[in-house]
Scaffold this motif. Structure first.
Motif, PDB file in Angstrom:
ATOM      1  N   SER A 119      10.916 -16.559   7.425  1.00  0.00           N
ATOM      2  CA  SER A 119      10.618 -17.503   8.489  1.00  0.00           C
ATOM      3  C   SER A 119      11.520 -18.717   8.375  1.00  0.00           C
ATOM      4  N   THR A 120      11.983 -19.190   9.502  1.00  0.00           N
ATOM      5  CA  THR A 120      12.753 -20.425   9.532  1.00  0.00           C
ATOM      6  C   THR A 120      11.817 -21.603   9.741  1.00  0.00           C
ATOM      7  N   ASP A 121      10.544 -21.304   9.883  1.00  0.00           N
ATOM      8  CA  ASP A 121       9.545 -22.304  10.231  1.00  0.00           C
ATOM      9  C   ASP A 121       9.897 -22.921  11.577  1.00  0.00           C
ATOM     10  N   ARG A 122      10.535 -22.141  12.430  1.00  0.00           N
ATOM     11  CA  ARG A 122      10.872 -22.594  13.772  1.00  0.00           C
ATOM     12  C   ARG A 122       9.724 -22.225  14.691  1.00  0.00           C
ATOM     13  N   ARG A 123       8.756 -23.101  14.717  1.00  0.00           N
ATOM     14  CA  ARG A 123       7.620 -22.914  15.606  1.00  0.00           C
ATOM     15  C   ARG A 123       7.904 -23.683  16.892  1.00  0.00           C
TER      16      ARG A 123
ATOM     17  N   THR B 172       5.923 -19.845  33.418  1.00  0.00           N
ATOM     18  CA  THR B 172       5.204 -21.103  33.648  1.00  0.00           C
ATOM     19  C   THR B 172       3.908 -21.212  32.849  1.00  0.00           C
ATOM     20  N   GLU B 173       3.542 -20.201  32.097  1.00  0.00           N
ATOM     21  CA  GLU B 173       2.353 -20.284  31.250  1.00  0.00           C
ATOM     22  C   GLU B 173       2.697 -20.977  29.942  1.00  0.00           C
ATOM     23  N   HIS B 174       1.738 -21.717  29.403  1.00  0.00           N
ATOM     24  CA  HIS B 174       1.934 -22.384  28.114  1.00  0.00           C
ATOM     25  C   HIS B 174       1.907 -21.332  27.011  1.00  0.00           C
ATOM     26  N   ALA B 175       2.815 -21.476  26.041  1.00  0.00           N
ATOM     27  CA  ALA B 175       2.897 -20.513  24.943  1.00  0.00           C
ATOM     28  C   ALA B 175       3.403 -21.199  23.690  1.00  0.00           C
ATOM     29  N   LYS B 176       3.172 -20.540  22.585  1.00  0.00           N
ATOM     30  CA  LYS B 176       3.774 -20.961  21.329  1.00  0.00           C
ATOM     31  C   LYS B 176       4.355 -19.725  20.684  1.00  0.00           C
ATOM     32  N   GLY B 177       5.379 -19.923  19.878  1.00  0.00           N
ATOM     33  CA  GLY B 177       6.027 -18.800  19.235  1.00  0.00           C
ATOM     34  C   GLY B 177       6.638 -19.210  17.916  1.00  0.00           C
ATOM     35  N   GLU B 178       7.007 -18.198  17.150  1.00  0.00           N
ATOM     36  CA  GLU B 178       7.678 -18.436  15.872  1.00  0.00           C
ATOM     37  C   GLU B 178       8.862 -17.490  15.763  1.00  0.00           C
ATOM     38  N   LEU B 179      10.026 -18.059  15.446  1.00  0.00           N
ATOM     39  CA  LEU B 179      11.255 -17.285  15.285  1.00  0.00           C
ATOM     40  C   LEU B 179      11.552 -17.059  13.818  1.00  0.00           C
ATOM     41  N   CYS B 180      12.127 -15.897  13.497  1.00  0.00           N
ATOM     42  CA  CYS B 180      12.599 -15.660  12.138  1.00  0.00           C
ATOM     43  C   CYS B 180      14.087 -15.998  12.072  1.00  0.00           C
ATOM     44  N   LEU B 181      14.678 -15.801  10.911  1.00  0.00           N
ATOM     45  CA  LEU B 181      16.062 -16.211  10.679  1.00  0.00           C
ATOM     46  C   LEU B 181      17.075 -15.590  11.639  1.00  0.00           C
ATOM     47  N   ASP B 182      16.830 -14.382  12.074  1.00  0.00           N
ATOM     48  CA  ASP B 182      17.813 -13.749  12.964  1.00  0.00           C
ATOM     49  C   ASP B 182      17.457 -13.933  14.443  1.00  0.00           C
ATOM     50  N   ASP B 183      16.726 -15.009  14.752  1.00  0.00           N
ATOM     51  CA  ASP B 183      16.361 -15.384  16.123  1.00  0.00           C
ATOM     52  C   ASP B 183      15.597 -14.304  16.874  1.00  0.00           C
ATOM     53  N   VAL B 184      14.730 -13.602  16.155  1.00  0.00           N
ATOM     54  CA  VAL B 184      13.822 -12.644  16.767  1.00  0.00           C
ATOM     55  C   VAL B 184      12.437 -13.284  16.768  1.00  0.00           C
TER      56      VAL B 184
END
Length: 93
Positions: A22-26, A74-86
């Motif tokens: 995880s890049t901790d890119r939330r 247009t819907e609110h969302a949250k996500g988390e990316l891993c190191l390879d931008d997936v």
């Protein structure tokens, strides 16, 4: 010296064999674009686009399992990316 470089290369390649780091890119924001293999979530400060991997990306809507095709622009969302931008997690609510 060559043996040491070889050992370092093997060690680095083994790191890639584990779970995605995880890049901790939330990211929190609004879904602004959905394509078959990418999704963009934008906030006031930035827009983040990541790739969707059917084997690795977990999609939920209001905490329930869903498909990428269920997500809406247009819907609110949250996500988390891993190191390879997936995207590892996309949660629409």
């Amino acid at each position: 010296m060559m043996k040491q470089l070889g050992l370092v290369a093997i060690a680095v390649s083994l790191l890639g064999a584990a779970e995605p780091l995880s890049t901790d890119r939330r990211v929190h924001g609004v879904i602004t674009a959905i394509a078959p293999d990418t999704l963009t979530i934008a906030s006031e400060k930035r827009a983040v686009t990541g790739r969707i991997d059917p084997a690795r990306t977990k999609v939920t809507i209001n905490g329930r399992p869903a498909k990428v095709s269920d997500l809406k622009i247009t819907e609110h969302a949250k996500g988390e990316l891993c190191l390879d931008d997936v995207w590892l997690v996309i949660d629409e609510h």
